[in-house]
Design a protein around this motif. Structure first.
Motif, PDB file in Angstrom:
ATOM      1  N   ALA A  81      42.779 -61.125 -57.931  1.00  0.00           N
ATOM      2  CA  ALA A  81      43.030 -59.688 -58.117  1.00  0.00           C
ATOM      3  C   ALA A  81      42.980 -58.939 -56.799  1.00  0.00           C
ATOM      4  N   GLN A  82      42.039 -59.311 -55.936  1.00  0.00           N
ATOM      5  CA  GLN A  82      41.858 -58.562 -54.710  1.00  0.00           C
ATOM      6  C   GLN A  82      42.572 -59.276 -53.568  1.00  0.00           C
ATOM      7  N   GLU A  83      43.120 -58.479 -52.664  1.00  0.00           N
ATOM      8  CA  GLU A  83      43.888 -59.035 -51.560  1.00  0.00           C
ATOM      9  C   GLU A  83      43.008 -59.798 -50.583  1.00  0.00           C
ATOM     10  N   THR A  84      41.742 -59.391 -50.462  1.00  0.00           N
ATOM     11  CA  THR A  84      40.853 -60.021 -49.491  1.00  0.00           C
ATOM     12  C   THR A  84      40.376 -61.387 -49.943  1.00  0.00           C
ATOM     13  N   GLU A  85      40.557 -61.755 -51.185  1.00  0.00           N
ATOM     14  CA  GLU A  85      40.090 -63.043 -51.672  1.00  0.00           C
ATOM     15  C   GLU A  85      41.153 -64.112 -51.478  1.00  0.00           C
ATOM     16  N   ILE A  86      40.712 -65.375 -51.532  1.00  0.00           N
ATOM     17  CA  ILE A  86      41.563 -66.508 -51.200  1.00  0.00           C
ATOM     18  C   ILE A  86      42.266 -67.033 -52.442  1.00  0.00           C
ATOM     19  N   ALA A  87      43.487 -67.526 -52.223  1.00  0.00           N
ATOM     20  CA  ALA A  87      44.258 -68.066 -53.332  1.00  0.00           C
ATOM     21  C   ALA A  87      43.776 -69.466 -53.686  1.00  0.00           C
TER      22      ALA A  87
ATOM     23  N   VAL B  11      39.830 -74.400 -43.760  1.00  0.00           N
ATOM     24  CA  VAL B  11      39.869 -75.716 -44.405  1.00  0.00           C
ATOM     25  C   VAL B  11      40.206 -75.507 -45.878  1.00  0.00           C
ATOM     26  N   TYR B  12      40.776 -76.547 -46.476  1.00  0.00           N
ATOM     27  CA  TYR B  12      41.015 -76.544 -47.916  1.00  0.00           C
ATOM     28  C   TYR B  12      39.948 -77.419 -48.567  1.00  0.00           C
ATOM     29  N   ILE B  13      39.169 -76.827 -49.463  1.00  0.00           N
ATOM     30  CA  ILE B  13      38.119 -77.560 -50.155  1.00  0.00           C
ATOM     31  C   ILE B  13      38.559 -77.825 -51.593  1.00  0.00           C
ATOM     32  N   LYS B  14      38.016 -78.868 -52.162  1.00  0.00           N
ATOM     33  CA  LYS B  14      38.336 -79.200 -53.552  1.00  0.00           C
ATOM     34  C   LYS B  14      37.449 -78.367 -54.458  1.00  0.00           C
TER      35      LYS B  14
ATOM     36  N   VAL C  31      32.103 -79.368 -34.918  1.00  0.00           N
ATOM     37  CA  VAL C  31      30.751 -78.858 -35.143  1.00  0.00           C
ATOM     38  C   VAL C  31      30.871 -77.374 -35.491  1.00  0.00           C
ATOM     39  N   LEU C  32      30.329 -76.994 -36.659  1.00  0.00           N
ATOM     40  CA  LEU C  32      30.564 -75.665 -37.202  1.00  0.00           C
ATOM     41  C   LEU C  32      29.313 -74.802 -37.103  1.00  0.00           C
ATOM     42  N   ASP C  33      29.541 -73.541 -36.851  1.00  0.00           N
ATOM     43  CA  ASP C  33      28.482 -72.530 -36.979  1.00  0.00           C
ATOM     44  C   ASP C  33      28.468 -71.946 -38.381  1.00  0.00           C
ATOM     45  N   GLN C  34      29.594 -72.005 -39.066  1.00  0.00           N
ATOM     46  CA  GLN C  34      29.696 -71.443 -40.413  1.00  0.00           C
ATOM     47  C   GLN C  34      30.723 -72.241 -41.184  1.00  0.00           C
ATOM     48  N   GLY C  35      30.425 -72.558 -42.452  1.00  0.00           N
ATOM     49  CA  GLY C  35      31.344 -73.312 -43.281  1.00  0.00           C
ATOM     50  C   GLY C  35      30.752 -73.588 -44.646  1.00  0.00           C
ATOM     51  N   PRO C  36      31.445 -74.352 -45.479  1.00  0.00           N
ATOM     52  CA  PRO C  36      30.935 -74.680 -46.813  1.00  0.00           C
ATOM     53  C   PRO C  36      29.648 -75.491 -46.734  1.00  0.00           C
ATOM     54  N   ALA C  37      28.990 -75.623 -47.865  1.00  0.00           N
ATOM     55  CA  ALA C  37      27.723 -76.353 -47.923  1.00  0.00           C
ATOM     56  C   ALA C  37      27.956 -77.842 -47.715  1.00  0.00           C
ATOM     57  N   PRO C  38      26.954 -78.579 -47.209  1.00  0.00           N
ATOM     58  CA  PRO C  38      27.085 -80.031 -47.056  1.00  0.00           C
ATOM     59  C   PRO C  38      27.400 -80.693 -48.392  1.00  0.00           C
ATOM     60  N   GLY C  39      28.251 -81.688 -48.333  1.00  0.00           N
ATOM     61  CA  GLY C  39      28.665 -82.393 -49.540  1.00  0.00           C
ATOM     62  C   GLY C  39      29.961 -81.911 -50.131  1.00  0.00           C
ATOM     63  N   VAL C  40      30.411 -80.720 -49.779  1.00  0.00           N
ATOM     64  CA  VAL C  40      31.684 -80.208 -50.274  1.00  0.00           C
ATOM     65  C   VAL C  40      32.810 -81.011 -49.647  1.00  0.00           C
ATOM     66  N   GLU C  41      33.797 -81.352 -50.454  1.00  0.00           N
ATOM     67  CA  GLU C  41      34.911 -82.156 -49.978  1.00  0.00           C
ATOM     68  C   GLU C  41      36.017 -81.259 -49.435  1.00  0.00           C
TER      69      GLU C  41
ATOM     70  N   TYR D  19      42.492 -76.750 -55.360  1.00  0.00           N
ATOM     71  CA  TYR D  19      42.025 -76.629 -53.976  1.00  0.00           C
ATOM     72  C   TYR D  19      42.011 -75.159 -53.593  1.00  0.00           C
ATOM     73  N   GLN D  20      41.079 -74.836 -52.702  1.00  0.00           N
ATOM     74  CA  GLN D  20      40.899 -73.444 -52.295  1.00  0.00           C
ATOM     75  C   GLN D  20      40.669 -73.397 -50.792  1.00  0.00           C
ATOM     76  N   ARG D  21      41.279 -72.455 -50.131  1.00  0.00           N
ATOM     77  CA  ARG D  21      41.170 -72.312 -48.678  1.00  0.00           C
ATOM     78  C   ARG D  21      39.945 -71.471 -48.332  1.00  0.00           C
ATOM     79  N   GLU D  22      39.162 -71.952 -47.339  1.00  0.00           N
ATOM     80  CA  GLU D  22      37.968 -71.229 -46.893  1.00  0.00           C
ATOM     81  C   GLU D  22      37.931 -71.209 -45.370  1.00  0.00           C
ATOM     82  N   ARG D  23      37.367 -70.141 -44.847  1.00  0.00           N
ATOM     83  CA  ARG D  23      37.268 -69.959 -43.401  1.00  0.00           C
ATOM     84  C   ARG D  23      36.053 -70.710 -42.858  1.00  0.00           C
ATOM     85  N   VAL D  24      36.197 -71.271 -41.654  1.00  0.00           N
ATOM     86  CA  VAL D  24      35.095 -71.921 -40.949  1.00  0.00           C
ATOM     87  C   VAL D  24      35.035 -71.355 -39.533  1.00  0.00           C
TER      88      VAL D  24
END
Length: 458
Positions: free
Chosen positions: A57-63, A405-408, A430-440, A414-419
């Protein structure tokens, strides 16, 4: 009177419509209904698309992208997981390639003379590579101008030497004449002894004695002639007005080491004095990297560990490198990236900028680093820490340089997330910010998902 019916709009108010008009209108309607084509049967249900993009619904959210099993198999999507690992912290500083101490040799003229090319080839130009022992140029020795006119003392010495030579030459000529006479007398005696022996009036002993005497005087004649020739040549050279430079043998000057001609201070035909610099040879097989650091950072970096040297502008291409293993595998290094070892060099610092210098030595056999070139130097920091890592192949960049990155997120979804990337090393980001460990995260097929999301996929 014309009794044809009029259209309703032309009839006066209150007039009645003739019944013939209704009949004509009904007939036309029936004809129109009968001319319509028969209705088509219901079409088959439309095929499901291979990929479905669910816009939020919102433009700021990821497809969110949902693939069909067949499309997922065709893309060959592979996954990797985010994980926490112990990593060596590294930081990139600016450095400068410098000439190593003691690797530059200046060749000077041993005597005064004229410059010429070597016996084979031409004088190499600055920038050309040469090998140790290679002939660079030749030097024809010359007398200094003041030696062309002898001083009075030298003229007296030359006169005495000439008188001595003339006296010795006269004695030598007398020795030659006397020896020639003795040879003639010995020859006559030898012939007489041989004749008496043939007439059986003499003995064989007399013949042997005569032959031995003839051999002795012949040797004396040969030695006297050689002495006469030598004295005559010395006297001729002393009386010759020709300069010594025309008879001097050229000296061939060779390169003392392999490297590059950095400077050529002379040209063909030029006359130089003794001790004048001729050319400079620079050994570029190894090169030093000077890294100025702010003094407050000296305690944070590991000055005993090896570093990585790379040209400026080479972003996102760091190689696998372990501080514990000083010799990094050459196969893992990107082009023009070199492993450098710390060295002991004269301590230098700049009080105006508040920096102190670290020195590293790097292999430069391919000459990809030049003296004075600015480079980036990646130096390990003290201690190792735990950080979030993921395969660098899973990272995508948008037009603004943002990393994604695209996470499952579900079954075939699949969903795109910023790192936020700190740095990359060994094929890992090596990331300063990203999904939680274990996420594919998607590795192979991420670019295709990106194209499907923004309408550029096939």
């Amino acid at each position: 009177m014309d009794r044809r019916p009029f259209p309703a709009r032309f009839l006066p108010t209150g007039s009645r419509v003739p019944p013939q008009l209704y009949a004509v209108t009904g007939t036309c309607l029936l004809l129109l209904i009968g001319c319509q084509p028969p209705s088509k049967p219901a079409t088959k249900a439309a095929a499901a698309p291979p990929a479905k993009v669910e816009k939020l619904a919102q433009e700021t959210e990821i497809a969110r992208i949902t693939l069909s099993p067949k499309a997922e198999q065709r893309l060959g999507i592979t996954l990797t997981s985010f994980a926490m690992q112990q990593v060596q912290r590294r930081r990139t500083f600016g450095g400068e390639a410098t000439i190593p101490g003691g690797r530059t040799i200046i060749v000077s003229a041993p005597v005064a003379g004229a410059i010429g090319p070597p016996a084979q080839g031409q004088i190499p130009l600055p920038g050309e590579s040469i090998q140790a022992g290679q002939a660079v140029l030749s030097l024809v020795p010359l007398l200094t101008p003041e030696r062309d006119v002898p001083t009075p003392a030298e003229r007296v010495q030359m006169a005495n030497a000439r008188a001595t030579l003339l006296s010795a030459l006269t004695v030598a000529k007398g020795d030659v004449a006397r020896s020639q006479a003795e040879v003639d007398a010995a020859k006559i005696a030898l012939n007489r002894a041989e004749q008496l022996l043939a007439d059986q009036a003499g003995t064989a002993r007399a013949v042997d004695d005569a032959r031995g005497q003839w051999n002795i005087v012949t040797s004396s004649l040969t030695a006297a002639k050689e002495r006469e020739e030598q004295l005559d040549a010395l006297l001729t050279e002393l009386d010759s007005p020709a300069g010594e430079a025309a008879k001097a043998t050229p000296l061939t000057l060779h390169s003392p080491q392999s490297g590059v001609i950095r400077n050529l201070a002379v040209s063909r035909g030029q006359t130089v004095n003794a001790g004048a610099p001729l050319f400079e040879v620079l050994d570029t097989r190894t090169i030093w990297i000077r890294v100025p650091l702010y003094v407050d950072l000296l305690t944070e970096v590991d000055t005993t560990a090896a570093a990585l040297v790379k040209p400026l502008g080479q972003r996102g291409r760091r190689a696998a490198f372990s501080a514990a293993t000083e010799d990094a595998a050459a196969a893992t290094l990107p082009p023009q990236t070199t492993a450098a070892q710390p060295i002991t060099a004269p301590p230098t610092a700049d009080p105006l900028s508040g920096t102190a210098d670290l020195y590293y030595e790097a292999d430069n056999a391919s000459l990809h680093l030049r003296p004075g070139q600015r480079v980036g130097v990646e130096i390990p920091l003290q201690g190792a820490g735990e950080a979030l890592v993921v395969s660098a192949k899973a990272i995508l960049y948008d037009i603004y340089g943002g990393a994604w990155v695209y996470i499952k997120s579900g079954e075939h979804a699949y969903q795109r997330e910023r790192v936020l990337i700190r740095y990359t090393a060994g094929g890992l980001a090596v990331l300063d910010q990203g999904p939680a460990p274990g996420v594919e995260a998607v590795v192979d097929g991420a670019a295709e998902l990106y194209g499907a999301e923004f309408g550029a996929g096939k």
